[in-house]
Design a protein around this motif. Structure first.
Motif, PDB file in Angstrom:
ATOM      1  N   GLN A 102      -3.456  -0.383  20.390  1.00 36.57           N
ATOM      2  CA  GLN A 102      -3.668  -0.953  22.279  1.00 36.57           C
ATOM      3  C   GLN A 102      -4.063  -0.408  22.997  1.00 36.57           C
ATOM      4  N   ALA A 103      -3.580   0.738  23.360  1.00 36.75           N
ATOM      5  CA  ALA A 103      -2.797   1.354  24.538  1.00 36.75           C
ATOM      6  C   ALA A 103      -4.437   2.666  24.464  1.00 36.75           C
ATOM      7  N   LEU A 104      -4.968   2.990  23.612  1.00 35.70           N
ATOM      8  CA  LEU A 104      -5.850   3.898  23.499  1.00 35.70           C
ATOM      9  C   LEU A 104      -7.417   3.277  23.140  1.00 35.70           C
ATOM     10  N   PRO A 105      -8.261   3.849  23.832  1.00 32.78           N
ATOM     11  CA  PRO A 105      -9.460   3.765  23.197  1.00 32.78           C
ATOM     12  C   PRO A 105      -9.932   3.896  22.148  1.00 32.78           C
ATOM     13  N   PHE A 106      -9.535   3.809  21.003  1.00 28.72           N
ATOM     14  CA  PHE A 106     -10.528   4.137  19.411  1.00 28.72           C
ATOM     15  C   PHE A 106     -11.352   3.193  19.273  1.00 28.72           C
ATOM     16  N   ASP A 107     -12.454   3.996  19.144  1.00 29.61           N
ATOM     17  CA  ASP A 107     -13.789   3.157  18.163  1.00 29.61           C
ATOM     18  C   ASP A 107     -13.272   2.776  16.549  1.00 29.61           C
ATOM     19  N   GLY A 108     -12.383   3.498  16.268  1.00 29.98           N
ATOM     20  CA  GLY A 108     -11.941   3.511  14.211  1.00 29.98           C
ATOM     21  C   GLY A 108     -11.223   4.090  13.441  1.00 29.98           C
ATOM     22  N   LEU A 109     -10.953   3.917  12.376  1.00 27.72           N
ATOM     23  CA  LEU A 109      -9.614   3.764  11.810  1.00 27.72           C
ATOM     24  C   LEU A 109     -10.328   4.677  10.387  1.00 27.72           C
ATOM     25  N   LYS A 110      -9.432   5.733  10.126  1.00 22.32           N
ATOM     26  CA  LYS A 110      -9.800   6.279   9.146  1.00 22.32           C
ATOM     27  C   LYS A 110      -8.370   6.432   7.862  1.00 22.32           C
ATOM     28  N   VAL A 111      -8.981   5.305   7.050  1.00 20.98           N
ATOM     29  CA  VAL A 111      -7.664   5.540   6.268  1.00 20.98           C
ATOM     30  C   VAL A 111      -7.234   6.805   4.851  1.00 20.98           C
ATOM     31  N   ASP A 121      -4.384   1.054  -8.412  1.00 22.95           N
ATOM     32  CA  ASP A 121      -3.251   0.838  -9.778  1.00 22.95           C
ATOM     33  C   ASP A 121      -2.314   0.278  -8.997  1.00 22.95           C
ATOM     34  N   ASP A 122      -1.903  -0.283  -7.793  1.00 21.51           N
ATOM     35  CA  ASP A 122      -0.858  -0.591  -7.575  1.00 21.51           C
ATOM     36  C   ASP A 122      -1.306  -2.091  -6.373  1.00 21.51           C
ATOM     37  N   PRO A 123      -1.006  -3.446  -7.325  1.00 23.68           N
ATOM     38  CA  PRO A 123      -1.175  -4.690  -5.951  1.00 23.68           C
ATOM     39  C   PRO A 123      -0.602  -4.179  -4.438  1.00 23.68           C
ATOM     40  N   ARG A 124       0.412  -4.150  -4.432  1.00 23.39           N
ATOM     41  CA  ARG A 124       0.803  -4.176  -2.733  1.00 23.39           C
ATOM     42  C   ARG A 124      -0.279  -2.357  -2.168  1.00 23.39           C
ATOM     43  N   SER A 125      -0.413  -1.592  -2.124  1.00 22.25           N
ATOM     44  CA  SER A 125      -1.716  -1.163  -2.191  1.00 22.25           C
ATOM     45  C   SER A 125      -2.318  -1.448  -1.913  1.00 22.25           C
ATOM     46  N   LYS A 126      -3.198  -2.154  -2.828  1.00 24.06           N
ATOM     47  CA  LYS A 126      -4.176  -2.779  -2.671  1.00 24.06           C
ATOM     48  C   LYS A 126      -4.708  -3.834  -1.676  1.00 24.06           C
ATOM     49  N   ASN A 127      -3.336  -4.085  -1.683  1.00 22.48           N
ATOM     50  CA  ASN A 127      -3.292  -5.608  -0.437  1.00 22.48           C
ATOM     51  C   ASN A 127      -3.537  -5.019   0.990  1.00 22.48           C
ATOM     52  N   LEU A 128      -2.849  -3.311   1.649  1.00 25.24           N
ATOM     53  CA  LEU A 128      -2.194  -2.480   2.419  1.00 25.24           C
ATOM     54  C   LEU A 128      -3.886  -2.407   2.455  1.00 25.24           C
ATOM     55  N   VAL A 129      -4.458  -1.577   1.850  1.00 24.86           N
ATOM     56  CA  VAL A 129      -5.411  -1.388   2.194  1.00 24.86           C
ATOM     57  C   VAL A 129      -6.624  -2.128   2.559  1.00 24.86           C
ATOM     58  N   ARG A 130      -6.175  -3.461   2.227  1.00 28.54           N
ATOM     59  CA  ARG A 130      -7.510  -5.451   2.196  1.00 28.54           C
ATOM     60  C   ARG A 130      -6.976  -4.773   4.162  1.00 28.54           C
ATOM     61  N   SER A 131      -5.378  -5.399   4.341  1.00 24.38           N
ATOM     62  CA  SER A 131      -4.929  -5.428   5.457  1.00 24.38           C
ATOM     63  C   SER A 131      -5.782  -4.583   6.738  1.00 24.38           C
ATOM     64  N   GLU A 159     -15.978  -4.586  -1.314  1.00 28.22           N
ATOM     65  CA  GLU A 159     -16.077  -5.759  -1.207  1.00 28.22           C
ATOM     66  C   GLU A 159     -14.613  -6.473   0.177  1.00 28.22           C
ATOM     67  N   VAL A 160     -13.927  -4.913   0.570  1.00 29.61           N
ATOM     68  CA  VAL A 160     -12.996  -5.618   1.527  1.00 29.61           C
ATOM     69  C   VAL A 160     -13.045  -5.426   3.173  1.00 29.61           C
ATOM     70  N   GLY A 161     -14.352  -5.055   2.836  1.00 34.37           N
ATOM     71  CA  GLY A 161     -15.084  -4.407   4.313  1.00 34.37           C
ATOM     72  C   GLY A 161     -14.938  -3.420   5.307  1.00 34.37           C
ATOM     73  N   PHE A 162     -15.102  -2.662   4.442  1.00 33.13           N
ATOM     74  CA  PHE A 162     -14.820  -0.930   5.130  1.00 33.13           C
ATOM     75  C   PHE A 162     -16.482  -0.742   5.163  1.00 33.13           C
ATOM     76  N   ASP A 163     -16.305  -0.146   6.421  1.00 34.96           N
ATOM     77  CA  ASP A 163     -17.566   0.443   7.075  1.00 34.96           C
ATOM     78  C   ASP A 163     -18.196   1.377   6.534  1.00 34.96           C
ATOM     79  N   PHE A 164     -17.435   2.056   6.554  1.00 33.55           N
ATOM     80  CA  PHE A 164     -18.045   3.847   5.636  1.00 33.55           C
ATOM     81  C   PHE A 164     -17.346   4.310   4.408  1.00 33.55           C
TER      82      PHE A 164
END
Length: 188
Positions: A102-111, A121-131, A159-164
């Motif tokens: 919120q505080a800094l003007p980031f244009d993107g997130l890189k996972v 392999d891990d459903p929890r990790s899959k949900n985290l990436v989706r989130s 499918e989960v919507g990553f731009d790049f």
């Protein structure tokens, strides 16, 4: 490194109009981010390069938040105000705080690739990436997933919507003269 990157990007833009859409990403270390003189130098280098500032992405890891000062924040804001895209690199592996988003003007997130690998392999990790992809969209940021090596990863991340997507599935590190040839070939 930024100077050489800008020279190379300007060269590709000169080789072909199709290269106008290319961006160049360069990492900024926490030490560099803390140095106001370095931040000013970056702005001048970009302005003097002839490359539009919005074609430059400066990637900063979360470790910059360990001792985030108003001086660092101001330097990042000035880069962003100059048109440079700011990307929070390796999101989720360091000192994550939603307040920083919120505080800094980031244009993107890189996972980080570690999330991409575990998500298969891990459903929890899959949900985290989706989130994370959803979070980026909700904050009007672009999202990038690194370390993509398998078609299965590409399908999921798309499918989960990553731009790049970034990784060996798309190409390995390549000498600039070979990229020159690809840019020229794309022109024709």
């Amino acid at each position: 490194v930024l100077g050489e990157s800008l020279v190379q990007l300007a060269r590709w833009r000169d080789l072909s109009a199709s290269a106008d859409a290319l961006t160049m990403s360069v990492n900024l270390s926490p030490v560099q981010a803390r140095d106001p003189g370095h931040m000013e130098l970056l702005r001048h280098m970009i302005a003097d390069s002839g490359v539009p500032a919005d074609r430059v992405k400066v990637e900063i890891t979360e470790s910059v938040f360990v001792d985030l000062t108003s001086e660092i924040s101001e330097g990042l804001i000035q880069l962003r105000n100059a048109g440079v895209q700011l990307v929070l690199d390796d999101f989720g592996t360091g000192y994550s705080s939603l307040n920083h988003l919120q505080a800094l003007p980031f244009d993107g997130l890189k996972v980080d690739r570690s999330f991409v690998v575990r998500a298969m392999d891990d459903p929890r990790s899959k949900n985290l990436v989706r989130s994370i992809a959803s979070l980026a969209r909700g904050l009007d940021m672009h999202s990038t997933a690194e370390g993509v090596e398998l078609l299965e990863q590409r399908a999921f991340l798309t499918e989960v919507g990553f731009d790049f997507l970034q990784g060996f599935l798309f190409g390995r590190p390549t000498p600039s003269d070979q990229i020159d040839a690809m840019v020229v070939k794309r022109r024709s």
